[in-house]
Design a protein around this motif. Structure first.
Motif, PDB file in Angstrom:
ATOM      1  N   MET A   1      50.729  -2.436  11.064  1.00 55.36           N
ATOM      2  CA  MET A   1      49.351  -2.763  10.813  1.00 55.36           C
ATOM      3  C   MET A   1      48.459  -1.720  11.463  1.00 55.36           C
ATOM      4  N   CYS A   2      47.395  -1.385  10.774  1.00 62.35           N
ATOM      5  CA  CYS A   2      46.448  -0.396  11.275  1.00 62.35           C
ATOM      6  C   CYS A   2      45.097  -1.060  11.497  1.00 62.35           C
ATOM      7  N   VAL A   3      44.452  -0.727  12.594  1.00 65.33           N
ATOM      8  CA  VAL A   3      43.106  -1.216  12.867  1.00 65.33           C
ATOM      9  C   VAL A   3      42.168  -0.029  12.747  1.00 65.33           C
ATOM     10  N   ALA A   4      41.134  -0.169  11.919  1.00 68.02           N
ATOM     11  CA  ALA A   4      40.242   0.970  11.678  1.00 68.02           C
ATOM     12  C   ALA A   4      38.784   0.544  11.794  1.00 68.02           C
ATOM     13  N   VAL A   5      37.984   1.412  12.371  1.00 69.43           N
ATOM     14  CA  VAL A   5      36.545   1.214  12.438  1.00 69.43           C
ATOM     15  C   VAL A   5      35.933   1.829  11.186  1.00 69.43           C
ATOM     16  N   PRO A   6      35.139   1.073  10.433  1.00 73.65           N
ATOM     17  CA  PRO A   6      34.488   1.651   9.253  1.00 73.65           C
ATOM     18  C   PRO A   6      33.486   2.719   9.666  1.00 73.65           C
ATOM     19  N   GLY A   7      33.414   3.782   8.875  1.00 70.15           N
ATOM     20  CA  GLY A   7      32.428   4.843   9.103  1.00 70.15           C
ATOM     21  C   GLY A   7      31.383   4.825   8.009  1.00 70.15           C
ATOM     22  N   LYS A   8      30.128   5.061   8.379  1.00 73.23           N
ATOM     23  CA  LYS A   8      29.029   5.064   7.418  1.00 73.23           C
ATOM     24  C   LYS A   8      28.726   6.501   7.001  1.00 73.23           C
ATOM     25  N   VAL A   9      28.662   6.755   5.703  1.00 72.58           N
ATOM     26  CA  VAL A   9      28.392   8.093   5.176  1.00 72.58           C
ATOM     27  C   VAL A   9      26.939   8.469   5.482  1.00 72.58           C
ATOM     28  N   VAL A  10      26.768   9.572   6.237  1.00 68.88           N
ATOM     29  CA  VAL A  10      25.421  10.038   6.594  1.00 68.88           C
ATOM     30  C   VAL A  10      25.080  11.376   5.945  1.00 68.88           C
ATOM     31  N   ALA A  11      26.077  12.062   5.385  1.00 68.88           N
ATOM     32  CA  ALA A  11      25.844  13.331   4.676  1.00 68.88           C
ATOM     33  C   ALA A  11      27.030  13.591   3.758  1.00 68.88           C
ATOM     34  N   ILE A  12      26.745  14.240   2.623  1.00 74.06           N
ATOM     35  CA  ILE A  12      27.795  14.583   1.665  1.00 74.06           C
ATOM     36  C   ILE A  12      27.626  16.045   1.282  1.00 74.06           C
ATOM     37  N   ASN A  13      28.762  16.776   1.270  1.00 74.28           N
ATOM     38  CA  ASN A  13      28.767  18.176   0.869  1.00 74.28           C
ATOM     39  C   ASN A  13      30.005  18.405   0.008  1.00 74.28           C
ATOM     40  N   GLY A  14      29.864  18.171  -1.293  1.00 78.15           N
ATOM     41  CA  GLY A  14      31.001  18.334  -2.193  1.00 78.15           C
ATOM     42  C   GLY A  14      32.062  17.299  -1.939  1.00 78.15           C
ATOM     43  N   SER A  15      33.274  17.744  -1.631  1.00 79.40           N
ATOM     44  CA  SER A  15      34.389  16.826  -1.386  1.00 79.40           C
ATOM     45  C   SER A  15      34.517  16.448   0.086  1.00 79.40           C
ATOM     46  N   ARG A  16      33.516  16.804   0.884  1.00 78.94           N
ATOM     47  CA  ARG A  16      33.503  16.479   2.311  1.00 78.94           C
ATOM     48  C   ARG A  16      32.283  15.606   2.604  1.00 78.94           C
ATOM     49  N   ALA A  17      32.407  14.764   3.608  1.00 77.88           N
ATOM     50  CA  ALA A  17      31.283  13.927   4.020  1.00 77.88           C
ATOM     51  C   ALA A  17      31.305  13.788   5.531  1.00 77.88           C
ATOM     52  N   VAL A  18      30.130  13.565   6.088  1.00 76.76           N
ATOM     53  CA  VAL A  18      30.009  13.263   7.511  1.00 76.76           C
ATOM     54  C   VAL A  18      29.820  11.761   7.624  1.00 76.76           C
ATOM     55  N   LEU A  19      30.656  11.132   8.446  1.00 71.55           N
ATOM     56  CA  LEU A  19      30.576   9.701   8.681  1.00 71.55           C
ATOM     57  C   LEU A  19      30.218   9.432  10.126  1.00 71.55           C
ATOM     58  N   SER A  20      29.469   8.373  10.332  1.00 72.58           N
ATOM     59  CA  SER A  20      29.129   7.920  11.675  1.00 72.58           C
ATOM     60  C   SER A  20      29.994   6.715  12.005  1.00 72.58           C
ATOM     61  N   PHE A  21      30.754   6.829  13.085  1.00 74.34           N
ATOM     62  CA  PHE A  21      31.608   5.755  13.574  1.00 74.34           C
ATOM     63  C   PHE A  21      31.032   5.267  14.891  1.00 74.34           C
ATOM     64  N   MET A  22      30.198   4.232  14.822  1.00 76.22           N
ATOM     65  CA  MET A  22      29.588   3.667  16.032  1.00 76.22           C
ATOM     66  C   MET A  22      28.931   4.766  16.866  1.00 76.22           C
ATOM     67  N   GLY A  23      28.217   5.670  16.198  1.00 77.61           N
ATOM     68  CA  GLY A  23      27.481   6.725  16.891  1.00 77.61           C
ATOM     69  C   GLY A  23      28.197   8.060  17.008  1.00 77.61           C
ATOM     70  N   ILE A  24      29.473   8.108  16.685  1.00 71.71           N
ATOM     71  CA  ILE A  24      30.230   9.354  16.734  1.00 71.71           C
ATOM     72  C   ILE A  24      30.363   9.876  15.307  1.00 71.71           C
ATOM     73  N   GLU A  25      29.983  11.129  15.071  1.00 74.23           N
ATOM     74  CA  GLU A  25      30.043  11.684  13.723  1.00 74.23           C
ATOM     75  C   GLU A  25      31.283  12.550  13.534  1.00 74.23           C
TER      76      GLU A  25
END
Length: 71
Positions: free
Chosen positions: A1-25
């Protein structure tokens, strides 16, 4: 089983995105997920987005992680 923190998409650049995980990008690959938009919540494994989450589910999960962090 895996436990994962959801990340929120804050920027998109083609096939890459920057996600914020509880304040860490973190930049990740979003090649495996269709229709990624700003504000989406994603689950990441090994630097790749593997699942998109409903925002209510993601926010509840983040809330639980915050409670664990503060206890």
């Amino acid at each position: 089983m895996c436990v994962a923190v959801p990340g929120k998409v804050v920027a998109i650049n083609g096939s890459r995105a920057v996600l914020s995980f509880m304040g860490i990008e973190k930049e990740v690959s979003v090649e495996l997920i269709d229709d990624v938009s700003l504000g989406d919540y994603l689950i990441i494994h090994a630097g790749c987005a593997i699942q998109k989450l409903d925002s209510n589910e993601a926010e509840e999960t983040i809330k639980l992680f915050e409670e664990l962090k503060n206890s």
